[in-house]
Design an enzyme around this catalytic site. Structure first.
Site, PDB file in Angstrom:
ATOM      1  N   ASP A 188     -11.652 -52.169  11.808  1.00  0.00           N
ATOM      2  CA  ASP A 188     -12.904 -51.424  11.639  1.00  0.00           C
ATOM      3  C   ASP A 188     -12.625 -49.932  11.802  1.00  0.00           C
ATOM      4  OD1 ASP A 188     -15.400 -50.269  11.635  1.00  0.00           O
ATOM      5  OD2 ASP A 188     -16.300 -51.752  12.962  1.00  0.00           O
ATOM      6  N   HIS A 193     -16.634 -44.258  15.265  1.00  0.00           N
ATOM      7  CA  HIS A 193     -15.974 -44.627  16.511  1.00  0.00           C
ATOM      8  C   HIS A 193     -14.806 -43.720  16.870  1.00  0.00           C
ATOM      9  CE1 HIS A 193     -18.533 -48.061  16.103  1.00  0.00           C
ATOM     10  NE2 HIS A 193     -17.956 -48.409  14.964  1.00  0.00           N
TER      11      HIS A 193
END
Length: 287
Positions: A188, A193
């Site tokens: 991911d 993030h």
């Protein structure tokens, strides 16, 4: 409208061949905080190839590639800005213990598009099987801000119940400062993030931890605390992502054990136990 409901629901399922190795399993376990203390026999079940067991939530990253949220955005009928997307919830049912090495087929399809007024919620179902039969069924709820309001079905209401009474067990799990950077290596690569600028564009003052990392950390805590460390006892794991976790924070995980179920609530200690996961339930088999 960037979410074309009729087209998304009518699209043919997408089938992908996936494989994984013990090294992929170990990386996932390290990404959710396993291996502390490094020589603890209970942790070696997650980190040492000769003793390796697969935590069921590994299914959310098995085979690498785009996770459920990103995969949903590439489905026919969906054309939205990633900065407006959040992972609203995740459910997983395992049909048998996951092998440490496998070649499997995963089939993805959009099964519902809900109109929440100010947002649309896409439901992406993923079914995986190998030569021995079904492995898991997962559903990702993908929250797309600004795409609701067309008068469609609102879908099921969230479970707003609060647990009553003191939890049976409470544990705290620290989130490393580099936890999101490590977890990204499972596949991911959403810049939310890691990239401060992208995080600000998405409405956060700094990068946030992957919801699925919190999801995995929480399941591991339940298995280790209430299921004797036996990953094969997990049958299903469902949770809503009600808030974000920031790297460097501490998760407070409260558990209420029932007859074949564990209800779970997770909060961020440093922000007054701000809710992170809610409506969370592990179903398990008795030992």
């Amino acid at each position: 409208m960037p979410v074309d409901t009729a087209r998304a629901l009518a699209a043919a399922p997408r089938t992908t061949e996936i494989t994984w190795t013990p090294e992929d399993v170990q990386l996932y376990h390290l990404g959710i905080g396993a291996g502390v203390p490094a020589t603890d026999p209970r942790e070696l079940r997650y980190t040492l190839e000769s003793r390796l067991h697969v935590l069921p939530s590994f299914a959310t990253v098995a085979g690498g590639g785009a996770p459920g949220v990103i995969a949903a955005l590439s489905m026919p009928g969906v054309d939205v800005d990633l900065a407006g997307v959040l992972h609203g919830g995740q459910s997983l049912r395992v049909h048998r213990p996951l092998p440490v090495r496998a070649a499997a087929t995963r089939t993805d399809r959009i099964t519902a598009v809900h109109d929440k007024g100010k947002a649309a919620v896409l439901v992406l179902r993923s079914d995986a099987a190998d030569g021995d039969g079904p492995l898991w069924t997962a559903e990702a709820q993908v929250y797309v801000r600004g795409e609701g309001g067309w008068g469609g079905d609102r879908g099921p209401s969230a479970d707003a119940r609060e647990e009553q009474g003191a939890p049976d067990r409470t544990v705290e799990r620290p989130v490393r400062e580099d936890q999101a950077l490590l977890y990204r290596l499972t596949g991911d690569l959403n810049p939310l993030h890691a990239d401060p600028g992208f995080a600000r564009r998405a409405g956060f003052d700094r990068p946030v931890l992957h919801g699925l990392c919190t999801y995995g950390m929480t399941l591991k805590a339940v298995v280790d605390t209430l299921l004797d460390g036996d990953v094969t006892r997990v049958r299903s794991w469902t949770a809503r992502f009600t808030g974000v976790t920031y790297p460097g924070e501490t998760l407070r995980i409260r558990m209420w054990r029932g007859d074949g179920t564990v209800r779970v609530a997770v909060g961020a200690v440093e922000r007054g136990n701000a809710p992170v996961l809610a409506g969370a339930t592990v179903e398990f088999t008795r030992s």
